[in-house]
Write an enzyme that holds these catalytic residues in place. Sequence first.
Site, PDB file in Angstrom:
ATOM      1  N   ASP A  17      -8.561  -7.873  51.043  1.00  0.00           N
ATOM      2  CA  ASP A  17      -9.616  -7.152  51.774  1.00  0.00           C
ATOM      3  C   ASP A  17      -9.114  -5.907  52.520  1.00  0.00           C
ATOM      4  OD1 ASP A  17     -10.946  -9.335  50.786  1.00  0.00           O
ATOM      5  OD2 ASP A  17     -11.651 -10.097  52.703  1.00  0.00           O
ATOM      6  N   ASP A  56     -13.986  -8.071  49.689  1.00  0.00           N
ATOM      7  CA  ASP A  56     -15.129  -8.761  50.267  1.00  0.00           C
ATOM      8  C   ASP A  56     -16.351  -7.951  49.817  1.00  0.00           C
ATOM      9  OD1 ASP A  56     -15.507 -11.067  51.908  1.00  0.00           O
ATOM     10  OD2 ASP A  56     -16.049  -9.818  53.629  1.00  0.00           O
ATOM     11  N   HIS A  58     -20.389  -8.338  49.826  1.00  0.00           N
ATOM     12  CA  HIS A  58     -21.587  -9.109  50.177  1.00  0.00           C
ATOM     13  C   HIS A  58     -22.883  -8.380  49.840  1.00  0.00           C
ATOM     14  CE1 HIS A  58     -18.902 -11.761  52.271  1.00  0.00           C
ATOM     15  NE2 HIS A  58     -18.683 -10.961  53.290  1.00  0.00           N
ATOM     16  N   HIS A  62     -26.732 -11.343  53.555  1.00  0.00           N
ATOM     17  CA  HIS A  62     -25.763 -12.422  53.293  1.00  0.00           C
ATOM     18  C   HIS A  62     -25.757 -13.464  54.416  1.00  0.00           C
ATOM     19  CE1 HIS A  62     -21.597 -14.099  52.653  1.00  0.00           C
ATOM     20  NE2 HIS A  62     -22.121 -14.170  51.445  1.00  0.00           N
ATOM     21  N   HIS A  90     -21.159  -6.424  57.107  1.00  0.00           N
ATOM     22  CA  HIS A  90     -19.910  -5.774  56.702  1.00  0.00           C
ATOM     23  C   HIS A  90     -19.740  -5.908  55.194  1.00  0.00           C
ATOM     24  CE1 HIS A  90     -18.887 -10.034  56.922  1.00  0.00           C
ATOM     25  NE2 HIS A  90     -17.921  -9.778  56.039  1.00  0.00           N
ATOM     26  N   LYS A 115     -15.459 -11.169  46.097  1.00  0.00           N
ATOM     27  CA  LYS A 115     -15.826 -12.490  46.630  1.00  0.00           C
ATOM     28  C   LYS A 115     -16.907 -12.358  47.687  1.00  0.00           C
ATOM     29  CE  LYS A 115     -11.983 -12.263  49.861  1.00  0.00           C
ATOM     30  NZ  LYS A 115     -12.790 -12.196  51.094  1.00  0.00           N
ATOM     31  N   CYS A 160      -9.359 -14.207  55.995  1.00  0.00           N
ATOM     32  CA  CYS A 160      -9.203 -14.173  54.540  1.00  0.00           C
ATOM     33  C   CYS A 160      -7.749 -14.312  54.084  1.00  0.00           C
ATOM     34  CB  CYS A 160      -9.876 -12.931  53.975  1.00  0.00           C
ATOM     35  SG  CYS A 160     -11.684 -13.046  54.182  1.00  0.00           S
TER      36      CYS A 160
HETATM   37  C1  VGL Z   1     -13.155 -11.450  56.598  1.00  0.00           C
HETATM   38  C2  VGL Z   1     -14.618 -12.188  58.165  1.00  0.00           C
HETATM   39  C3  VGL Z   1     -15.674 -12.001  57.294  1.00  0.00           C
HETATM   40  C4  VGL Z   1     -11.732 -11.141  56.236  1.00  0.00           C
HETATM   41  C5  VGL Z   1     -14.177 -11.253  55.701  1.00  0.00           C
HETATM   42  O1  VGL Z   1     -11.498 -10.319  55.334  1.00  0.00           O
HETATM   43  O2  VGL Z   1     -10.837 -11.727  56.883  1.00  0.00           O
HETATM   44  N1  VGL Z   1     -13.377 -11.926  57.815  1.00  0.00           N
HETATM   45  N2  VGL Z   1     -15.448 -11.541  56.063  1.00  0.00           N
HETATM   46 ZN    ZN Z   2     -17.078 -11.138  54.738  1.00  0.00          ZN
END
Ligand code: VGL
Ligand code: ZN
Length: 218
Positions: A17, A56, A58, A62, A90, A115, A160
Amino acid sequence: MSGLAIDGKTDILGLIDVQPTFMPGGELPVAGGASVVEPINRLLAGPFATAFATQDWHPRGHISFASSHGLPAFAEIAAPYGPQTLWPDHAVQGSANAALHPSIVQDRIAVIVRKGMQAAVDSYSAFFENDRTTPTGLDGWLRNRGVRRLFLCGLATDFCVAWSAEDAATLGYAVFVVDDACRGIALPTADGSDSITRARERLAVRGVRFTTTAALTS
Ligand code: VGL
Ligand code: ZN
């Protein structure tokens, strides 16, 4: 610290990410998040012949978005698959901040796994959705190529990166977290600690090791 020689065939760098949405100026900024780009580019130019990346990704509305529930960010809900922390909107599919950071040199990134695409299930880990059972397919891809050791970097250390490291260890990989190429969110935990401390403890128990960019050599 003694050096760790990287094998171009059986070792892989995993970028978790590395997206502007998780950096200052983004929707879910991680303190110091942008400073992972430079060390990651050094690893991509140096010891690692191959890397994978996660994104990430979404849809609007979401389940992990606080706005989808009319609740404040960082509240927790009971999702059908377990507790789910709520975040500011996000990593919205197709938005500029959901792209891989534009300064990341992508030549050696062989596969990108997206994902969190299902509206009703979040996915922190690179390997399984948060129901802990639906696979992303990354395990098969790595196994097929004979990868045995994963070196994880990116955002966020305590979500993540940690969930990916834990799943990778459970799947039988040797796992290293590259500390100076990660940054965490550090939410307070109910016991007065914080999510980075707790994640590091959980990972250590699983046999995940911590290293630094300086220790990794060709
Ligand atoms: C993440 C919170 C929500 C991450 C992704 O990449 O750690 N944290 N979505
Ligand atoms: Zn996320």
